[in-house]
Structures are given as C-alpha cells and as structure tokens.
Scaffold this motif. Structure first.
Motif, PDB file in Angstrom:
ATOM      1  N   ARG A 295       0.900  -1.103  -0.020  1.00  0.00           N
ATOM      2  CA  ARG A 295      -0.064   0.075  -0.012  1.00  0.00           C
ATOM      3  C   ARG A 295       0.885   1.146   0.047  1.00  0.00           C
ATOM      4  O   ARG A 295       1.826   1.213   0.751  1.00  0.00           O
ATOM      5  CB  ARG A 295      -0.821   0.170   1.326  1.00  0.00           C
ATOM      6  CG  ARG A 295      -2.131  -0.918   1.184  1.00  0.00           C
ATOM      7  CD  ARG A 295      -2.883  -0.618   2.222  1.00  0.00           C
ATOM      8  NE  ARG A 295      -3.688   0.803   2.031  1.00  0.00           N
ATOM      9  CZ  ARG A 295      -4.447   1.327   2.562  1.00  0.00           C
ATOM     10  NH1 ARG A 295      -4.808   0.739   3.962  1.00  0.00           N
ATOM     11  NH2 ARG A 295      -4.847   2.742   2.223  1.00  0.00           N
ATOM     12  N   ASP A 296       0.338   2.355  -0.564  1.00  0.00           N
ATOM     13  CA  ASP A 296       1.290   3.298  -0.818  1.00  0.00           C
ATOM     14  C   ASP A 296       1.696   3.838   0.457  1.00  0.00           C
ATOM     15  O   ASP A 296       2.849   4.715   0.869  1.00  0.00           O
ATOM     16  CB  ASP A 296       0.895   4.523  -1.844  1.00  0.00           C
ATOM     17  CG  ASP A 296      -0.362   5.219  -1.293  1.00  0.00           C
ATOM     18  OD1 ASP A 296      -1.014   4.699  -0.216  1.00  0.00           O
ATOM     19  OD2 ASP A 296      -0.808   6.250  -1.888  1.00  0.00           O
ATOM     20  N   ASP A 297       0.749   3.920   1.492  1.00  0.00           N
ATOM     21  CA  ASP A 297       0.976   4.531   2.961  1.00  0.00           C
ATOM     22  C   ASP A 297       2.313   3.858   3.444  1.00  0.00           C
ATOM     23  O   ASP A 297       2.630   4.663   4.547  1.00  0.00           O
ATOM     24  CB  ASP A 297      -0.365   4.151   3.844  1.00  0.00           C
ATOM     25  CG  ASP A 297      -1.709   4.620   3.181  1.00  0.00           C
ATOM     26  OD1 ASP A 297      -2.181   5.240   3.799  1.00  0.00           O
ATOM     27  OD2 ASP A 297      -1.778   4.192   2.005  1.00  0.00           O
TER      28      ASP A 297
ATOM     29  N   GLU B 190       2.341  11.657  -0.011  1.00  0.00           N
ATOM     30  CA  GLU B 190       2.022  10.597   1.103  1.00  0.00           C
ATOM     31  C   GLU B 190       3.468  10.537   1.687  1.00  0.00           C
ATOM     32  O   GLU B 190       3.805  10.558   3.128  1.00  0.00           O
ATOM     33  CB  GLU B 190       2.200   9.207   0.241  1.00  0.00           C
ATOM     34  CG  GLU B 190       1.573   8.313   1.194  1.00  0.00           C
ATOM     35  CD  GLU B 190       0.060   8.531   1.771  1.00  0.00           C
ATOM     36  OE1 GLU B 190       0.104   8.411   3.045  1.00  0.00           O
ATOM     37  OE2 GLU B 190      -0.741   8.763   0.898  1.00  0.00           O
TER      38      GLU B 190
HETATM   39 ZN    ZN Z   1      -2.968   4.891   0.618  1.00  0.00          ZN
END
Ligand code: ZN
Ligand code: PRT
Length: 286
Positions: free
Chosen positions: A52-54, A74
């Motif tokens: 996940r990009d987070d 982010e």
């Molecule tokens: Zn995300």
C-alpha cells in the motif's frame, strides 16, 4: 543480500501502472502476477515489494526496502527520513482546501475556528500554522469529500486532480496548499554495492525520461535554406544532413524538445521545410 536492491511499489492504485511501466521501459523484466507481494527481476539485480502506498515511506526509511516510488503527498505526510532521488513526472495532483459551493470565500481566514476533514493532518496542520489559522482538523481515512454534506466538517482538505469529485459533491476548491507527483525515494544508508545498482537504475530512468521529452525530427529542405534550418533545429551536436535524390534538396534529421519544435514550426515552414516527420524517441543518452 548485498548485490541486489529492493524497491517498494504500490500494489494497486493510481501509482501502480506508471511505476511498473517506467521500470519496464528501463529494460527490467519481472513477473507481476496478481496477488503477488514479491517478485524478482530476471535480468537486473532488483526485487519488488508490492505494498500500500501509505507503507512505502516507512519501509524505505527502515531499510526493509532500499527504494520506493510514492506520491510526494504521502511522503511529506508520513514525515520519514529518506532521500528523494528523482521526480518521476506522473501521478500529478494537488492537495487543496474546499468548501461548499454556496459559501462566500474571501481568503484563508475563512477557516478560523472551523472544522476541516482530511486524510492529511500533518500537511494541513503545517499549512494552517504557516497562515496563523486556528482550525479543528478532523482526520478521516477516506471519502473526505462527503464530510461537509453529512455535517462532519465545514471544509475539507483533499487530493484534487481534475476537480470533478469536488464538483460532484457540491464543493469548490479555494486554496491549493501542496503540489505532488510521484518520486523515487531511497534509504539514507545504502552501502556502496547498492548505490552502484541504484546509479545504474537512475541512468536508465534518466534515458527514458529524456527520450520522452524529446522528439526525432526529419524534414526535407532546399539546400539554400539549410543554414537557417540548422539554426532552428540545432539537435544534440548538430543535425544530420543527407542529400535527396532530387538535386538541390536535402533531408535534415535532428533531435529537439517537443516545445522547441512547436515554437519553431512556422519558421521552419517559412524557410522552405516540407515533409516534416516527428518521431518519438524510446531512450536517449546524452
Ligand atoms: Zn494509501
Ligand atoms: O491502496 P493504497 O493505500 O495503496 O492506495 P490509495 O487509495 O491510498 O491511493 P491512490 O491509489 O488513490 O493514489 C495514490 C497516489 O496517487 C496519491 O497518493 C497521489 O499522490 C496520487 N494521485 C493522483 C491521486 C489522484 N491523482 C487523485 N485524483 N490520489 C487520489 N486521487 C483521488 C482523490 O483522493 C479524490 O478522491 O481522486 C479524487 C479526486 O480526483 P478528481 O480527478 O475528481 O479531482
């Protein structure tokens, strides 16, 4: 492992396709089966983590991954210590403040004492502080744009790209507080073997990017206007000039940025250029 690097890319979302295309355009082959969390290239010392990009800024900061591709929004929100190696030019968007369409707006003081819903509390908090505004930040993880209509907040701070999500939810964009695009990030403590591999990857990425922003131009011109045409499309070192079968004419080949081409097109035509072809360049090493 010393002689392989690990890159974290988004598993599925707005960054995924462009991240993987860029890597493929660098000539790096790998298998990306659905549902896979890891993959190793068959022709370059690189391993992929699909996340996940987070989680990408944290994994890169901790050294679980050596590199990552993530949006600047982010990255700044997560506030992790990493090095930004390169802006990648895709997934461009902005983080903006928006309010219900019918509200009058005369400036950022509108938000004084108000409630703002966002998934970006840090970026918003820093912005409000810089503007000396005291507002309540209401952190929510998704569907931020519906917050005003359900009475959760008076304004929102969210990612905007075309603006249609805001419009569909009866909101208007009033302040752009942050601009973002995808970036290549790296762990701060890579050893020299890894740095050498990263440099190789960067070299390829630069060649792909430079290729994309330039075009190969071919045109025919009467010999008497060659000097003028060469001055308009000087190319990398100088253009290639080849004689045409027809006496008194030449074919001119050059490389130039697309913008430069459009700026000079009228003058090229006025100088007698004809049969102009503009061809994409796959890779370019200067
Ligand atoms: Zn995300
Ligand atoms: O599942 P995962 O956590 O990995 O993904 P995600 O859902 O958190 O992120 P994702 O895939 O939606 O976006 C990844 C990154 O793409 C973001 O962090 C941004 O850097 C970038 N990006 C570019 C965008 C947009 N454009 C975008 N339009 N991220 C989100 N949006 C959303 C926005 O949140 C809003 O809901 O699209 C809507 C607005 O779009 P417009 O075109 O209607 O204005």
């Amino acid at each position: 492992m010393e002689n392989i690097i690990r890159i974290a890319v988004q598993k599925s979302g707005r960054l995924s396709d462009d991240s993987l295309s860029l890597i493929k355009e660098c000539g790096i082959k790998f298998y990306n089966g659905t549902g896979k969390l890891k993959s190793t290239s068959t022709n370059f010392p690189i391993e992929f983590l699909f996340l996940r990009d987070d989680d990408i800024p944290g994994y890169v900061a901790d050294g679980v991954a050596d590199l990552g591709i993530v949006g600047e929004n982010e990255l700044v929100e997560k506030d992790k210590e990493v090095t930004v190696l390169k802006k990648l030019g895709f997934s461009k968007c902005r983080l903006s403040l928006a309010i219900p369409k019918g509200q009058e707006y005369h400036g950022v003081s509108y938000f004084e004492g108000k409630n703002i819903a966002t998934s970006y509390p840090k970026i918003l908090g820093d912005y409000l502080k810089s503007q000396n505004i005291n507002a309540e930040i209401h952190e929510i993880s998704g569907s931020v744009e519906i917050a005003p209509s359900i009475g959760l907040a008076e304004g929102i701070c969210d990612i905007v790209s075309s603006g249609s999500t805001l419009m569909m939810n009866g909101l208007k964009e009033v302040e752009q507080i942050f601009k973002s695009e995808a970036v290549l990030i790296a762990n701060k403590n890579l050893n020299k073997e890894k740095v050498a591999i990263v440099d190789k990857l960067l070299f390829r990425m630069n060649a792909v990017q430079t290729g994309k922003s330039n075009k190969y131009v071919l045109l025919n011109a009467p010999n008497e206007s060659l000097d003028k045409i060469i001055s308009l499309i000087p190319g990398m070192r100088s253009p290639t000039i080849l004689p045409l079968a027809q006496e008194g004419w030449s074919s001119v080949h050059s490389v130039l940025s697309e913008d430069q081409f459009w700026e000079n097109i009228e003058e090229l035509r006025a100088a007698g250029a004809e049969g102009i072809l503009v061809v994409p360049i796959e890779k370019m090493v200067i």
